[in-house]
Design a protein around this motif. Structure first.
Motif, PDB file in Angstrom:
ATOM      1  N   GLY A   1      -5.689   6.884   7.380  1.00 41.47           N
ATOM      2  CA  GLY A   1      -6.718   5.883   7.109  1.00 41.47           C
ATOM      3  C   GLY A   1      -8.032   6.336   7.691  1.00 41.47           C
ATOM      4  O   GLY A   1      -8.105   6.794   8.832  1.00 41.47           O
TER       5      GLY A   1
ATOM      6  N   SER B   1      -6.765   9.318   1.484  1.00 38.76           N
ATOM      7  CA  SER B   1      -7.115   9.063   2.886  1.00 38.76           C
ATOM      8  C   SER B   1      -6.691  10.242   3.758  1.00 38.76           C
ATOM      9  O   SER B   1      -5.845  11.058   3.361  1.00 38.76           O
ATOM     10  CB  SER B   1      -6.454   7.776   3.361  1.00 38.76           C
ATOM     11  OG  SER B   1      -5.048   7.883   3.286  1.00 38.76           O
TER      12      SER B   1
ATOM     13  N   GLY C   1      -5.181   5.098  -2.426  1.00 39.88           N
ATOM     14  CA  GLY C   1      -4.847   5.340  -1.028  1.00 39.88           C
ATOM     15  C   GLY C   1      -4.428   6.754  -0.715  1.00 39.88           C
ATOM     16  O   GLY C   1      -4.331   7.141   0.458  1.00 39.88           O
TER      17      GLY C   1
ATOM     18  N   PHE D   1      -0.356   9.722   6.261  1.00 42.90           N
ATOM     19  CA  PHE D   1      -1.670   9.137   6.035  1.00 42.90           C
ATOM     20  C   PHE D   1      -2.133   8.408   7.286  1.00 42.90           C
ATOM     21  O   PHE D   1      -1.339   7.773   7.983  1.00 42.90           O
ATOM     22  CB  PHE D   1      -1.635   8.171   4.850  1.00 42.90           C
ATOM     23  CG  PHE D   1      -1.381   8.846   3.530  1.00 42.90           C
ATOM     24  CD1 PHE D   1      -2.315   9.706   2.995  1.00 42.90           C
ATOM     25  CD2 PHE D   1      -0.201   8.631   2.844  1.00 42.90           C
ATOM     26  CE1 PHE D   1      -2.087  10.340   1.785  1.00 42.90           C
ATOM     27  CE2 PHE D   1       0.038   9.252   1.631  1.00 42.90           C
ATOM     28  CZ  PHE D   1      -0.907  10.124   1.103  1.00 42.90           C
TER      29      PHE D   1
ATOM     30  N   GLU E   1       0.840  -1.180   0.000  1.00 48.42           N
ATOM     31  CA  GLU E   1       0.000   0.000   0.000  1.00 48.42           C
ATOM     32  C   GLU E   1       0.885   1.243   0.000  1.00 48.42           C
ATOM     33  O   GLU E   1       2.115   1.164   0.084  1.00 48.42           O
ATOM     34  CB  GLU E   1      -0.922  -0.009   1.225  1.00 48.42           C
ATOM     35  CG  GLU E   1      -1.823  -1.225   1.329  1.00 48.42           C
ATOM     36  CD  GLU E   1      -2.927  -1.254   0.287  1.00 48.42           C
ATOM     37  OE1 GLU E   1      -3.014  -0.296  -0.514  1.00 48.42           O
ATOM     38  OE2 GLU E   1      -3.697  -2.228   0.261  1.00 48.42           O
TER      39      GLU E   1
ATOM     40  N   PHE F   1      -8.924   3.384   2.731  1.00 48.76           N
ATOM     41  CA  PHE F   1      -7.879   4.181   2.081  1.00 48.76           C
ATOM     42  C   PHE F   1      -8.357   4.553   0.675  1.00 48.76           C
ATOM     43  O   PHE F   1      -7.980   3.923  -0.317  1.00 48.76           O
ATOM     44  CB  PHE F   1      -6.563   3.397   2.031  1.00 48.76           C
ATOM     45  CG  PHE F   1      -6.012   3.077   3.390  1.00 48.76           C
ATOM     46  CD1 PHE F   1      -5.150   3.949   4.032  1.00 48.76           C
ATOM     47  CD2 PHE F   1      -6.368   1.902   4.044  1.00 48.76           C
ATOM     48  CE1 PHE F   1      -4.644   3.660   5.295  1.00 48.76           C
ATOM     49  CE2 PHE F   1      -5.870   1.600   5.300  1.00 48.76           C
ATOM     50  CZ  PHE F   1      -5.011   2.485   5.930  1.00 48.76           C
TER      51      PHE F   1
END
Length: 698
Positions: free
Chosen positions: A612, A602, A599, A610, A445, A586
């Motif tokens: 989430g 997010s 992602g 980040f 990710e 995300f």
């Protein structure tokens, strides 16, 4: 070379010398000049039609057949005066050249044998519809609508290739006008081309069409012959404004037919007669009589199976709806055939009848086995994962009970995943399937390495009648890991944990095409609840719901709307430590907020890391305009509301993007090139993102 290789090769040479398993050197065939794809398509078809692989040479008839098919194939693409230069090599090495024009006037000399044939197509001008005028019927059918039926538009650009002219396309357009009028009660409508002028220099074809709709028909009455005892023919009421069409009449005849079928009159013959009378308003009144020849009543004998009976008899018998000793109903026989046909172990099911004692008949279902195992290569592309490739293996008749097994392994530049799914169809009745799935995922990710391994046991009830949806209940046990985390929540995230959860879900797909939807509605909703009492370590509740709605705004443009919401909670737990990072949301990417990569949309913390989302709502709105038959342009708007902490509000962060895209329609879905521009970028967000992917976004 090893001894066994030498022995094997020697045996093959000996067999060849004896003429056993002799391989015929087939003649060489090449087609060119019609474009690479079309030339290869024509070449494959000619090889099949001429059975090239079974010949050592081609005679004059086979060569002329190949040329005739080639000219017909290019003519079907609008090249009506195409020509072919044929280069023919004889077994002696002598080369003969022959020219064929579209009239096929000069044939080949005979006798003639060829070991090689090269066909070069000279396509010439491509004919296309130019000016199309219609006369007559204006009060019923506008000239604009008639033109659309005659020459369907391929899109905004309306290329010549979309307006391709062939006599068959003209006839198809005339038929479409007659069908359109007949569906509105003009049963005697006629459309014909009264003039057709072809410009052989430009390829433009000017067509003048005459339309004669005739009178509109309305139903005044419908009746049928008296039925034998035991046949319950339903009433056939007629609405005051019922238009007569052949489809309506077939429906009425079918109602009568089903009544006789239910009583066992398998050989019943019906005929519908229509008598018309001109009404005061100029319309035609139709009095319909349905005549019946019932034949003799037939009783069902026991059902039999023939052909490739590869499925256990008990599995087949569960799908039989015919009862021995009762009147034989062909509708029940057809329902049984359809139910048997849904068994994945079978490639096809036919039915025949065999006579039995005392006027009985036995339905015999002839079964055709499909290949028990199938393998296929998988290929895809996405802006984040880039090239995806893999292999899939499917088995269709495990344990002779039509159980299915699917093994799938897929890798990309960002991830590696594997799935094994074992399906038991019709576990509790025909509409309930059970599945056991083992899975593994290792995916990079944007801010951590996602690793998930586990098993899912689920049951699915298809097509719940009261909401027309599929219901799924599942138990999942999985090992969740987040490695190399750069998330702003990494200090509190559980790095390695197990999750045991129950999932309940509903889904409905009413779209006209799941790969390229243009009309219809799809929706889903599911809740996943994890708790230590179920066997895992984490505890959370994860809700996801969404819908997509598609509507045509014309013949060549469409509106697409998608709305998705997700929320994850830790009710009943003392902190978010019960929530694995893998279960946060995300957003972002080619199927989400298209101003950012996967992602990247997010929430961020104060340091720009980040986090989430624990809740998000995503809106996608698209206007799609066809440019040609395969290419369309898209204008889209994406809006995302999300929050990292529920207590901060439902949409603590709001992001918006707009963009443009091009799509090329393929058999596996649209190939998409899209650019999304961010209207509300945060300090570390990009101004926009270019996406290249395959598949519809929502």
């Amino acid at each position: 070379m090893s001894a066994w290789w030498r022995r094997g090769l020697g045996a093959l040479i000996a067999l060849g010398a004896l003429g056993v398993g002799r391989v015929v050197a087939e003649p060489e065939l090449n087609v060119s000049g019609a474009g690479w794809l079309e030339s290869n398509k024509i070449e494959r078809s000619v090889r099949s039609l001429s059975q090239v692989e079974t010949r050592s040479t081609l005679d004059a008839n086979a060569i002329e057949d190949a040329v005739f098919f080639t000219l017909s194939a290019v003519a079907a693409n609008g090249y009506l005066r195409a020509e072919v230069d044929a280069t023919i090599e004889r077994p002696s090495g002598e080369v003969l050249k022959h020219h064929f024009d579209y009239r096929f006037a000069e044939l080949l000399p005979r006798p003639l044998e060829a070991v090689r044939l090269d066909l070069e197509v000279i396509q010439g001008v491509r004919y296309h519809f130019g000016e199309v005028t219609t006369e007559g019927g204006e009060a019923v059918l506008s000239s604009e609508r008639a033109h659309e039926l005659l020459v369907p538009s391929g899109g905004l650009l309306n290329l010549r290739s979309d307006r391709m002219f062939t006599p068959a396309r003209l006839r198809q357009g005339l038929d479409q006008i007659e069908v359109w009028l007949a569906a509105r009660g003009y049963a005697d409508a006629r459309a014909r081309a009264v003039s057709e002028e072809r410009n052989h220099e430009t390829g433009e074809v000017t067509v003048r069409v005459e339309i004669a709709p005739g009178r509109q028909w309305y139903v005044t009455s419908v009746d049928t012959d008296a039925a034998p005892a035991g046949v319950d023919v339903p009433d056939l009421p007629v609405a005051a404004d019922q238009i007569w069409t052949s489809g309506w009449q077939q429906d009425e005849v079918e109602k009568v037919r089903q009544a006789y079928f239910e009583a066992g009159y398998v050989d019943v013959r019906l005929r519908a007669e229509r008598e018309g009378e001109v009404a005061d308003d100029g319309t035609m009144g139709a009095a319909v009589h349905i005549g019946v020849e019932p034949g003799t009543q037939v009783i069902a004998a026991p059902v039999q199976f023939a052909g490739d009976v590869v499925v256990a008899d008990s599995v087949l018998r569960r799908r039989v709806e015919v009862t021995a000793g009762e009147p034989l109903n062909p509708s029940d026989v057809e329902a049984t055939r359809r139910r048997l046909g849904r068994l994945r172990a079978l490639a096809g099911v036919d039915v025949r009848y065999e006579s039995a004692a005392d006027g009985q008949r036995s339905p015999v279902f002839v079964l055709e086995e499909r290949e028990p195992w199938e393998s296929s290569l998988l290929l895809g592309y996405g802006s984040y994962e880039q090239v995806r490739g893999g292999v899939e293996l499917r088995g269709f008749n495990l344990l002779r009970r039509s159980h299915q097994l699917r093994l799938e392994a897929v890798g990309s530049l960002k991830s590696l995943r594997g799935d094994m799914v074992y399906t038991v169809p019709d576990l509790f009745g025909e509409t309930v399937d059970a599945k056991l799935r083992l899975f593994g995922l290792d995916r990079e990710e944007l801010s951590f390495q996602r690793q998930e391994y586990g098993a899912v046991a689920s049951v699915t009830r298809r097509d719940l009648a009261w909401i027309k949806a599929d219901f799924t209940a599942a138990y999942t046990y999985q090992d969740l890991r987040s490695r190399e985390s750069e998330l702003g929540t990494r200090a509190m995230d559980v790095v390695d944990t197990t999750s045991a959860s129950l999932t309940l879900g509903l889904s409905h797909d009413g779209r006209d095409n799941p790969l390229v939807p243009h009309e219809g509605l799809r929706w889903f909703a599911q809740i996943e609840a994890a708790d230590p009492v179920l066997g895992g370590e984490s505890g959370f509740q994860r809700l996801e719901a969404g819908l997509s709605w598609h509507r045509p705004l014309g013949d060549t443009n469409w509106l697409h709307v998608g709305l998705t919401h997700g929320t994850v909670l830790t009710l009943g737990q003392d902190s978010d430590r019960w929530l694995p990072a893998n279960k946060r949301f995300f957003p972002g990417g080619e199927n989400s907020l298209r101003g950012m990569t996967t992602g990247e949309a997010s929430p961020r913390n104060g340091a720009g890391e980040f986090v989430g989302a624990k809740s998000f709502t995503l809106l996608n709105v698209e206007f799609e305009q066809a440019l040609t038959r395969r290419i369309s342009a898209v204008l889209f708007y994406d809006a995302l509301g999300e929050t990292a902490r529920i207590q901060d509000g439902l949409w603590d962060v709001q992001l918006h993007s707009v963009g443009l895209g091009l799509r090329y329609q393929t058999l596996i879905g649209p190939v998409r090139l899209e650019y999304g521009h961010n209207l509300t970028p945060r300090p570390l967000d990009p101004d926009g993102t270019l996406h290249f992917s395959i598949g519809f976004p929502f």
